[in-house]
Design a protein around this motif. Sequence first.
Motif, PDB file in Angstrom:
ATOM      1  N   TRP A  85     -18.142 106.305  26.389  1.00  0.00           N
ATOM      2  CA  TRP A  85     -18.973 105.506  27.074  1.00  0.00           C
ATOM      3  C   TRP A  85     -20.435 105.611  26.592  1.00  0.00           C
ATOM      4  CZ3 TRP A  85     -19.134 101.878  30.235  1.00  0.00           C
ATOM      5  CH2 TRP A  85     -20.552 101.531  30.971  1.00  0.00           C
ATOM      6  N   GLY A  86     -20.873 106.742  25.918  1.00  0.00           N
ATOM      7  CA  GLY A  86     -22.027 106.869  25.388  1.00  0.00           C
ATOM      8  C   GLY A  86     -23.442 107.068  26.336  1.00  0.00           C
ATOM      9  N   SER A  87     -24.441 106.780  25.636  1.00  0.00           N
ATOM     10  CA  SER A  87     -25.881 107.129  26.421  1.00  0.00           C
ATOM     11  C   SER A  87     -26.997 106.250  25.807  1.00  0.00           C
ATOM     12  CB  SER A  87     -26.155 108.722  26.209  1.00  0.00           C
ATOM     13  OG  SER A  87     -26.710 108.885  25.222  1.00  0.00           O
ATOM     14  N   PRO A  88     -28.120 106.459  26.584  1.00  0.00           N
ATOM     15  CA  PRO A  88     -29.156 105.715  25.668  1.00  0.00           C
ATOM     16  C   PRO A  88     -29.822 106.240  24.336  1.00  0.00           C
ATOM     17  CG  PRO A  88     -29.626 106.323  28.095  1.00  0.00           C
ATOM     18  CD  PRO A  88     -28.674 107.010  28.041  1.00  0.00           C
ATOM     19  N   ASP A  89     -29.155 107.446  24.117  1.00  0.00           N
ATOM     20  CA  ASP A  89     -29.483 107.988  22.702  1.00  0.00           C
ATOM     21  C   ASP A  89     -28.224 108.774  22.392  1.00  0.00           C
ATOM     22  OD1 ASP A  89     -30.706 108.776  20.570  1.00  0.00           O
ATOM     23  OD2 ASP A  89     -32.140 110.136  21.342  1.00  0.00           O
ATOM     24  N   THR A  90     -27.361 108.311  21.444  1.00  0.00           N
ATOM     25  CA  THR A  90     -26.289 108.961  20.935  1.00  0.00           C
ATOM     26  C   THR A  90     -26.255 108.580  19.368  1.00  0.00           C
ATOM     27  OG1 THR A  90     -25.022 109.057  22.923  1.00  0.00           O
ATOM     28  CG2 THR A  90     -23.809 109.284  20.846  1.00  0.00           C
ATOM     29  N   THR A  91     -26.363 109.954  18.579  1.00  0.00           N
ATOM     30  CA  THR A  91     -26.316 109.549  17.265  1.00  0.00           C
ATOM     31  C   THR A  91     -25.191 110.639  16.554  1.00  0.00           C
ATOM     32  OG1 THR A  91     -28.173 111.050  16.739  1.00  0.00           O
ATOM     33  CG2 THR A  91     -28.699 108.847  17.114  1.00  0.00           C
ATOM     34  N   ALA A  92     -24.534 110.040  15.679  1.00  0.00           N
ATOM     35  CA  ALA A  92     -23.562 110.938  14.758  1.00  0.00           C
ATOM     36  C   ALA A  92     -23.768 110.385  13.152  1.00  0.00           C
ATOM     37  CB  ALA A  92     -22.216 110.636  15.201  1.00  0.00           C
ATOM     38  N   VAL A  93     -24.326 111.300  12.499  1.00  0.00           N
ATOM     39  CA  VAL A  93     -24.913 110.937  10.979  1.00  0.00           C
ATOM     40  C   VAL A  93     -24.394 112.096  10.244  1.00  0.00           C
ATOM     41  CG1 VAL A  93     -26.726 109.632  11.862  1.00  0.00           C
ATOM     42  CG2 VAL A  93     -27.145 111.935  11.459  1.00  0.00           C
ATOM     43  N   ASN A  94     -24.407 111.632   8.955  1.00  0.00           N
ATOM     44  CA  ASN A  94     -23.748 112.663   7.825  1.00  0.00           C
ATOM     45  C   ASN A  94     -22.570 113.485   8.272  1.00  0.00           C
ATOM     46  OD1 ASN A  94     -26.173 111.983   6.125  1.00  0.00           O
ATOM     47  ND2 ASN A  94     -27.496 113.378   7.510  1.00  0.00           N
ATOM     48  N   ILE A  95     -21.462 112.485   8.469  1.00  0.00           N
ATOM     49  CA  ILE A  95     -20.129 113.176   8.651  1.00  0.00           C
ATOM     50  C   ILE A  95     -19.455 112.717   7.487  1.00  0.00           C
ATOM     51  CG2 ILE A  95     -18.341 113.062  10.384  1.00  0.00           C
ATOM     52  CD1 ILE A  95     -21.229 113.487  11.431  1.00  0.00           C
ATOM     53  N   ARG A  96     -18.668 113.958   7.043  1.00  0.00           N
ATOM     54  CA  ARG A  96     -17.753 114.031   5.873  1.00  0.00           C
ATOM     55  C   ARG A  96     -16.248 114.254   6.138  1.00  0.00           C
ATOM     56  NH1 ARG A  96     -17.686 117.047   0.970  1.00  0.00           N
ATOM     57  NH2 ARG A  96     -19.448 118.287   1.778  1.00  0.00           N
ATOM     58  N   PHE A  97     -15.366 113.607   5.655  1.00  0.00           N
ATOM     59  CA  PHE A  97     -13.964 113.982   5.554  1.00  0.00           C
ATOM     60  C   PHE A  97     -13.514 113.857   3.981  1.00  0.00           C
ATOM     61  CE2 PHE A  97     -14.714 112.244   9.635  1.00  0.00           C
ATOM     62  CZ  PHE A  97     -14.030 112.822  10.540  1.00  0.00           C
ATOM     63  N   GLU A  98     -13.292 114.980   3.559  1.00  0.00           N
ATOM     64  CA  GLU A  98     -12.966 115.273   2.074  1.00  0.00           C
ATOM     65  C   GLU A  98     -11.602 116.102   1.585  1.00  0.00           C
ATOM     66  OE1 GLU A  98     -15.316 115.473  -2.040  1.00  0.00           O
ATOM     67  OE2 GLU A  98     -16.528 115.661  -0.366  1.00  0.00           O
ATOM     68  N   ASP A  99     -11.014 115.517   0.706  1.00  0.00           N
ATOM     69  CA  ASP A  99      -9.730 116.414   0.315  1.00  0.00           C
ATOM     70  C   ASP A  99      -8.856 116.721   1.512  1.00  0.00           C
ATOM     71  OD1 ASP A  99     -10.609 116.241  -2.461  1.00  0.00           O
ATOM     72  OD2 ASP A  99     -11.931 117.955  -2.210  1.00  0.00           O
ATOM     73  N   GLY A 101     -22.300 102.687  36.388  1.00  0.00           N
ATOM     74  CA  GLY A 101     -23.287 102.313  37.564  1.00  0.00           C
ATOM     75  C   GLY A 101     -24.801 102.379  37.061  1.00  0.00           C
ATOM     76  N   THR A 102     -24.989 103.020  35.964  1.00  0.00           N
ATOM     77  CA  THR A 102     -26.350 103.405  35.741  1.00  0.00           C
ATOM     78  C   THR A 102     -27.025 102.343  34.943  1.00  0.00           C
ATOM     79  OG1 THR A 102     -25.594 104.379  33.457  1.00  0.00           O
ATOM     80  CG2 THR A 102     -25.791 105.876  35.475  1.00  0.00           C
ATOM     81  N   THR A 103     -28.252 102.354  35.189  1.00  0.00           N
ATOM     82  CA  THR A 103     -29.061 100.924  34.583  1.00  0.00           C
ATOM     83  C   THR A 103     -29.547 101.331  33.243  1.00  0.00           C
ATOM     84  OG1 THR A 103     -30.986 101.773  35.558  1.00  0.00           O
ATOM     85  CG2 THR A 103     -29.541 100.436  36.905  1.00  0.00           C
ATOM     86  N   ALA A 104     -29.451 102.563  32.584  1.00  0.00           N
ATOM     87  CA  ALA A 104     -30.089 102.843  31.331  1.00  0.00           C
ATOM     88  C   ALA A 104     -29.212 102.100  30.284  1.00  0.00           C
ATOM     89  CB  ALA A 104     -30.034 104.288  31.178  1.00  0.00           C
ATOM     90  N   LYS A 105     -30.002 101.537  29.327  1.00  0.00           N
ATOM     91  CA  LYS A 105     -29.376 100.756  28.180  1.00  0.00           C
ATOM     92  C   LYS A 105     -28.598 101.793  27.139  1.00  0.00           C
ATOM     93  CE  LYS A 105     -30.008  97.459  24.388  1.00  0.00           C
ATOM     94  NZ  LYS A 105     -28.896  96.798  24.956  1.00  0.00           N
ATOM     95  N   ARG A 106     -27.336 101.762  26.810  1.00  0.00           N
ATOM     96  CA  ARG A 106     -26.991 102.576  26.048  1.00  0.00           C
ATOM     97  C   ARG A 106     -27.074 102.140  24.694  1.00  0.00           C
ATOM     98  NH1 ARG A 106     -21.028 102.222  27.259  1.00  0.00           N
ATOM     99  NH2 ARG A 106     -21.469  99.998  28.029  1.00  0.00           N
TER     100      ARG A 106
END
Length: 576
Positions: free
Chosen positions: A428-442, A500-505
């Motif tokens: 679903w998400g939120s008005p402020d959801t961030t996922a950064v610098n994610i690494r899958f290696e070896d 049902g919420t009005t906040a922009k995701r």
Amino acid sequence: MLLKHKFCLKTDTQSRCPSRITFTSLVAVTTCLDTSTAVPAAPLPSTALAEPIGAPVAAPLALSTHFSLTVNGRRIAVHQARVSAVPFNRVWPGHQRPLDQTELASFATFDADFLTPAVLIITLLDDHPRASTFATDDIALRPVAWNLSPAVDRTRRTLTLRLDRPRHFTVEIGGQHHALHLFANPPADYEFPPPGSPDLIHFGPGVHHAGLILPRSGQTIHIAEGAIVYGAILVRHADNVRIVGRGILDTSPFLRGQEADETKPGGELFARGLALDIPRENLNYTGNITAIACAHLTIDGIILRDSPLWSANIRNGCRHVSINNLKIIGQWRYNADGINICSSSHVRVSGCFIRSFDDGIIARGTHMLGENTPLHDMHVTGCVIWCDWGRALEVWTGSKSASISRVVYENIQIIRTTHIALGLQVWWGSPDTTAVNIRFEDISIEAHPDALPPHIQEDDTHAYPFPSDTSPARHIPDLFCANLCNPGEEWQKYFASTPGTTAKRSVYYGCITLKNIRYTGPDTPSPRIIVGSGDDILQIHNIHFENIRINDQASTPPMPLTLITHSNVQHLTFRS
């Protein structure tokens, strides 16, 4: 209760009892152990045990009747664990999975110094369902990348294997069912508090009915080799706690939060927690081990079996957490994840084995009661994962504002998974959801011709549509998926905000790297990578794929890999 005794360190060849670790230990002999208020009492005989508590779904598990094991000529106890037999799941229906969706697997643990190779002799016993077909059955030791090659005696039904280092691996006879899980550890080498210290809670060999264990700051919980502790550990607002050993923590007698009644058997964990004014919503997520708002927590060496929900749950801003050589087995109940790291920071997970029904290891953003901190700096390495339903390795968050950054999964063997091997998902998400610098290696990912396809159970009368020993169509898990998910109306009650919420995701994924990913398995259908969801709420920038190999063949789309992307993805690169 206080109990005087010596603790013996065991090796693969002898036992020695150094006087330097003679101590006074605390043994749980009541239904619940709250060490914040525990006081010394008169000594009890070493055989004293509490009466069983809880409401186990099935009878307590005995030693395995499927396998026996010797290591360097010494007999090792082989235990049983209940696991999922079929990938069959549903939205929580108000009651637990029926036992006919499960089966019994086996596991054993031992320490060795590996100065010379340890010699393992594994014998398939008469009661194993494949005993009569062993002469012709395929035999697989996983991870396959380790090239573990036993000498097989088809007449005596034995496998002889020489191990030159600590390893956690599985032995499959004629397919995935009723497998043996072997945990070969380095020698246990723990520093304990001085003799007589109240900072030590020791469970020696034998069976203990402990209930809810609540350590305070500075305490060490030692679950020794040969100990089976029926209970759960809740580390709450306590720092410098250690949970170590080679024994088993089993939470099978206790019910999941949504079905537990604190006045009835199975609800004892809730009765104790509510009496201490712990919010019910926090207790709902109590698994084998739960940590809430703790710092400098160490979990090392023990085995977790049969959690009512998430097995290990590190949450609410825990900091500086080390989880090493943890073994998770026997997770078959709904939502029985392996390790969940939730809104916490500076977490290290290493050398673990996880067989979970639901997701394996998860980096979670803000989701549960009282969480308001980012998930930052989580590093997972050297683990082996078997995921019976969900995603083996995942980054996940829900409908609350969340910040996830600097998550690394590396040097990991995924020996079985069902839906998705590597995942990045927001529900679903939120008005402020961030996922950064994610690494899958070896990371190595194994897929198998005998893998059963996952199905959602519609109601109690709906049976899994295929026999557990056959597959009507080849099922291949997705290699990687980064998307935004609308969980549907049936899930909305579990989230703080709903459609049902009005906040922009607004959901943003940035700087995602997959490097040196190796897939081994059927060529068709080709494994998929899915990036984006076709929803403008999600934006994905700077995602990089490098050296993705399918059956040792360098892969760049479209062959031998299927790549699906959407318009909300910018700066995607692929390098062989």
